[in-house]
Enzyme design. Structure first.
Site, PDB file in Angstrom:
ATOM      1  N   ASP A 110     -26.039  63.746  54.168  1.00  0.00           N
ATOM      2  CA  ASP A 110     -27.490  64.447  54.368  1.00  0.00           C
ATOM      3  C   ASP A 110     -28.512  63.073  54.368  1.00  0.00           C
ATOM      4  O   ASP A 110     -28.534  62.280  53.892  1.00  0.00           O
ATOM      5  CB  ASP A 110     -27.295  65.117  53.331  1.00  0.00           C
ATOM      6  CG  ASP A 110     -28.861  65.133  52.747  1.00  0.00           C
ATOM      7  OD1 ASP A 110     -29.111  64.940  53.375  1.00  0.00           O
ATOM      8  OD2 ASP A 110     -28.991  65.567  51.299  1.00  0.00           O
ATOM      9  N   LYS A 146     -38.830  60.730  57.721  1.00  0.00           N
ATOM     10  CA  LYS A 146     -38.367  62.083  58.158  1.00  0.00           C
ATOM     11  C   LYS A 146     -39.182  63.207  58.423  1.00  0.00           C
ATOM     12  O   LYS A 146     -39.091  63.849  59.540  1.00  0.00           O
ATOM     13  CB  LYS A 146     -37.216  62.269  57.213  1.00  0.00           C
ATOM     14  CG  LYS A 146     -36.517  63.655  57.924  1.00  0.00           C
ATOM     15  CD  LYS A 146     -35.610  64.510  56.476  1.00  0.00           C
ATOM     16  CE  LYS A 146     -34.683  65.676  56.878  1.00  0.00           C
ATOM     17  NZ  LYS A 146     -33.993  65.623  55.466  1.00  0.00           N
ATOM     18  N   GLU A 173     -29.061  72.163  57.533  1.00  0.00           N
ATOM     19  CA  GLU A 173     -28.743  71.515  55.301  1.00  0.00           C
ATOM     20  C   GLU A 173     -28.627  72.734  55.094  1.00  0.00           C
ATOM     21  O   GLU A 173     -27.566  73.077  54.160  1.00  0.00           O
ATOM     22  CB  GLU A 173     -30.236  71.358  55.496  1.00  0.00           C
ATOM     23  CG  GLU A 173     -29.821  69.413  56.098  1.00  0.00           C
ATOM     24  CD  GLU A 173     -31.957  69.430  55.320  1.00  0.00           C
ATOM     25  OE1 GLU A 173     -32.715  70.029  55.280  1.00  0.00           O
ATOM     26  OE2 GLU A 173     -31.719  68.040  55.657  1.00  0.00           O
ATOM     27  N   ASP A 208     -33.850  74.794  47.949  1.00  0.00           N
ATOM     28  CA  ASP A 208     -34.334  73.777  48.454  1.00  0.00           C
ATOM     29  C   ASP A 208     -35.372  73.232  48.483  1.00  0.00           C
ATOM     30  O   ASP A 208     -35.589  73.166  48.870  1.00  0.00           O
ATOM     31  CB  ASP A 208     -33.611  73.479  49.878  1.00  0.00           C
ATOM     32  CG  ASP A 208     -33.362  71.634  50.385  1.00  0.00           C
ATOM     33  OD1 ASP A 208     -33.799  71.030  49.135  1.00  0.00           O
ATOM     34  OD2 ASP A 208     -32.842  71.383  51.057  1.00  0.00           O
TER      35      ASP A 208
HETATM   36  P1  ADP Z   1     -34.453  65.099  49.148  1.00  0.00           P
HETATM   37  O1  ADP Z   1     -33.834  66.071  50.165  1.00  0.00           O
HETATM   38  O2  ADP Z   1     -36.319  65.630  49.575  1.00  0.00           O
HETATM   39  O3  ADP Z   1     -34.598  64.168  50.035  1.00  0.00           O
HETATM   40  P2  ADP Z   1     -33.261  65.231  46.775  1.00  0.00           P
HETATM   41  O4  ADP Z   1     -33.062  66.416  46.947  1.00  0.00           O
HETATM   42  O5  ADP Z   1     -32.625  63.915  46.745  1.00  0.00           O
HETATM   43  O6  ADP Z   1     -34.166  64.547  47.899  1.00  0.00           O
HETATM   44  O7  ADP Z   1     -34.688  65.402  45.374  1.00  0.00           O
HETATM   45  C1  ADP Z   1     -35.008  64.432  44.692  1.00  0.00           C
HETATM   46  C2  ADP Z   1     -36.019  65.249  44.110  1.00  0.00           C
HETATM   47  O8  ADP Z   1     -35.302  65.618  42.655  1.00  0.00           O
HETATM   48  C3  ADP Z   1     -37.068  64.050  42.921  1.00  0.00           C
HETATM   49  O9  ADP Z   1     -38.257  64.445  42.748  1.00  0.00           O
HETATM   50  C4  ADP Z   1     -36.033  63.907  41.620  1.00  0.00           C
HETATM   51  O10 ADP Z   1     -37.448  63.286  40.647  1.00  0.00           O
HETATM   52  C5  ADP Z   1     -35.205  65.229  41.451  1.00  0.00           C
HETATM   53  N1  ADP Z   1     -34.401  65.041  40.460  1.00  0.00           N
HETATM   54  C6  ADP Z   1     -33.518  64.620  40.690  1.00  0.00           C
HETATM   55  N2  ADP Z   1     -32.499  64.380  39.393  1.00  0.00           N
HETATM   56  C7  ADP Z   1     -33.389  65.365  38.932  1.00  0.00           C
HETATM   57  C8  ADP Z   1     -33.673  66.013  37.333  1.00  0.00           C
HETATM   58  N3  ADP Z   1     -32.502  65.491  36.642  1.00  0.00           N
HETATM   59  N4  ADP Z   1     -33.801  66.914  36.526  1.00  0.00           N
HETATM   60  C9  ADP Z   1     -34.949  66.849  37.265  1.00  0.00           C
HETATM   61  N5  ADP Z   1     -34.939  66.891  39.008  1.00  0.00           N
HETATM   62  C10 ADP Z   1     -34.565  65.691  39.576  1.00  0.00           C
HETATM   63 MG    MG Z   2     -32.541  67.625  50.775  1.00  0.00          MG
END
Ligand code: ADP
Ligand code: MG
Length: 373
Positions: A25, A87, A185, A207
């Site tokens: 991913d 990205k 995705e 998402d």
């Molecule tokens: P992307 O798909 O953009 O790479 P992610 O799916 O990894 O991103 O999501 C990242 C976001 O999720 C960040 O804003 C992070 O702070 C939030 N996040 C991760 N864990 C938690 C949590 N326990 N509670 C709230 N937000 C969270």
């Molecule tokens: Mg993502």
């Protein structure tokens, strides 16, 4: 669709002779790599036990690069040479960015065919940056699995066009990764939930990542997924919740005009507080700024939800639009899949459950689910 770790017939069981395949991913904020071990998919952790790799690359002195947490940490002190969110730029041109490019802290080159960012190691394209992230995940997987990877499935947003898909493949090629296929995705998330062999019908994938919100309507029949519609908001994600809380801290502590370093500090504390409030009913934020001023705030989950409910509400509009584009009503939706770290927040879960009148699928880790699929 399964990612198999295939042992060739007649081959000995020596690990380096296995054919090793992984799923990656390649996210805007975080990236992950997963593989299939004894029949079930699992994400591979780094040496410190962390499965997510921040999608950040720093071009350091002496042709060295840092990727992930180290690069993320250095972003404050070395913003021009530390590239995040590549990205958003991959497979695009400066003309595509036009209005957005001045928000980005990089020195863009004048190449009109491909975006280039000037760093101390010369011009780097989003493909180069993505290749560094892939290289880091490839090394991690090869160390964990004990052999060279034979192939990878890489996920991309359903809305990626041909140029964005091709650029993602180019990044993989730079690292010597053989791309078995690119998988959408939302489709990966649906596969992780086993929907490809369990059900028929229409599903929604919601998402909410770090910087983007994507919604997809998937139709499943005879084990095949079709993306019926996509939508979202490319400037809405978990970061906006951090920012709202950050502004609240400024008001509460009567602060204005913070320098860059203090802003970064408070912003990262706001992010940690937001994540803490997913599990806890209240949390405390304490810091001492560079000029000695103190920040000391306690915030409850309820207060945080009141501050950010409008951001949650903003995700529902694109959901409605996607349903409309797909020609389905919300009553016809068989399941809603929650993806992205920001969907861990209880008020996000609640809003989606209320809108659809059903409990969303959320028992897999939302930040791992795409890689697992
Ligand atoms: P992307 O798909 O953009 O790479 P992610 O799916 O990894 O991103 O999501 C990242 C976001 O999720 C960040 O804003 C992070 O702070 C939030 N996040 C991760 N864990 C938690 C949590 N326990 N509670 C709230 N937000 C969270
Ligand atoms: Mg993502």
């Amino acid at each position: 669709m399964a990612l198999l770790q295939i042992a060739e017939p007649g081959m000995s069981a020596a690990p380096h002779q296995h054919r090793l395949a992984v799923g990656i991913d390649l996210g805007t904020t975080n990236s992950l790599v997963a593989t299939v071990k004894s029949g079930s998919a699992a994400c591979i952790a780094d040496e410190q036990g962390r499965v997510t790799l921040p999608s950040v690359v720093r071009y350091c002195e002496e042709a060295r690069t840092e990727t992930g947490y180290d690069a993320l940490k250095a972003q404050k002190i070395d913003p021009l040479n530390t590239i995040s969110s590549a990205k958003r730029l991959i497979g695009r041109t400066l003309a595509d960015l036009k209005q957005d490019s001045h928000y980005l802290p990089y020195r863009f080159g004048s190449n009109e065919r491909i975006i280039e960012m000037q760093t101390r190691q010369g011009a780097k394209t989003p493909i180069d940056v993505s290749a560094e992230i892939l290289r880091s995940l490839k090394t991690r997987a090869e160390n964990a699995l004990g052999g060279e990877l034979t192939g990878a499935v890489i996920t991309v947003p359903a809305y990626f066009d041909d140029a964005q898909r091709q650029a993602t493949k180019d990044a993989a090629r730079l690292t010597g990764l053989n791309v078995l296929r690119l998988l959408n995705e939302p489709t990966a998330a649906a596969i992780a939930y086993g929907l490809d062999n369990a059900s028929e019908g229409t599903f929604v994938v919601y998402d909410l990542g770090g910087g983007t919100f994507d919604v997809s309507v998937l139709q499943l029949s005879k084990g095949l997924f079709e993306v019926k519609a996509t939508g979202g908001n490319s400037a809405l994600g978990g970061d906006d919740f951090d920012h709202r809380l950050f502004c609240h801290l400024l008001e509460q502590n009567k602060l204005s005009q913070l320098n860059e370093q203090d802003s970064q500090l408070l912003l990262s504390l706001a992010r940690a507080a937001k994540e803490a409030l997913t599990a806890d009913n209240s949390t405390t934020i304490q810091a001492v700024l560079s000029d000695g001023r103190k920040v000391d705030s306690t915030i409850t989950r309820q207060e945080f939800q009141n501050l950010t409910q409008h951001l949650v509400a903003k995700t529902i509009e694109p959901v409605k639009q996607a349903l409309k584009d797909a020609g389905v009503t919300k009553a016809a939706i068989k399941g809603v899949i929650m993806v992205g770290g920001a969907t861990r927040m209880p008020h996000v879960q609640q809003a989606v459950a209320t809108y659809f009148g059903q409990t969303p699928l959320n028992n897999l880790n939302p930040d791992e689910v795409v890689a697992l699929g």
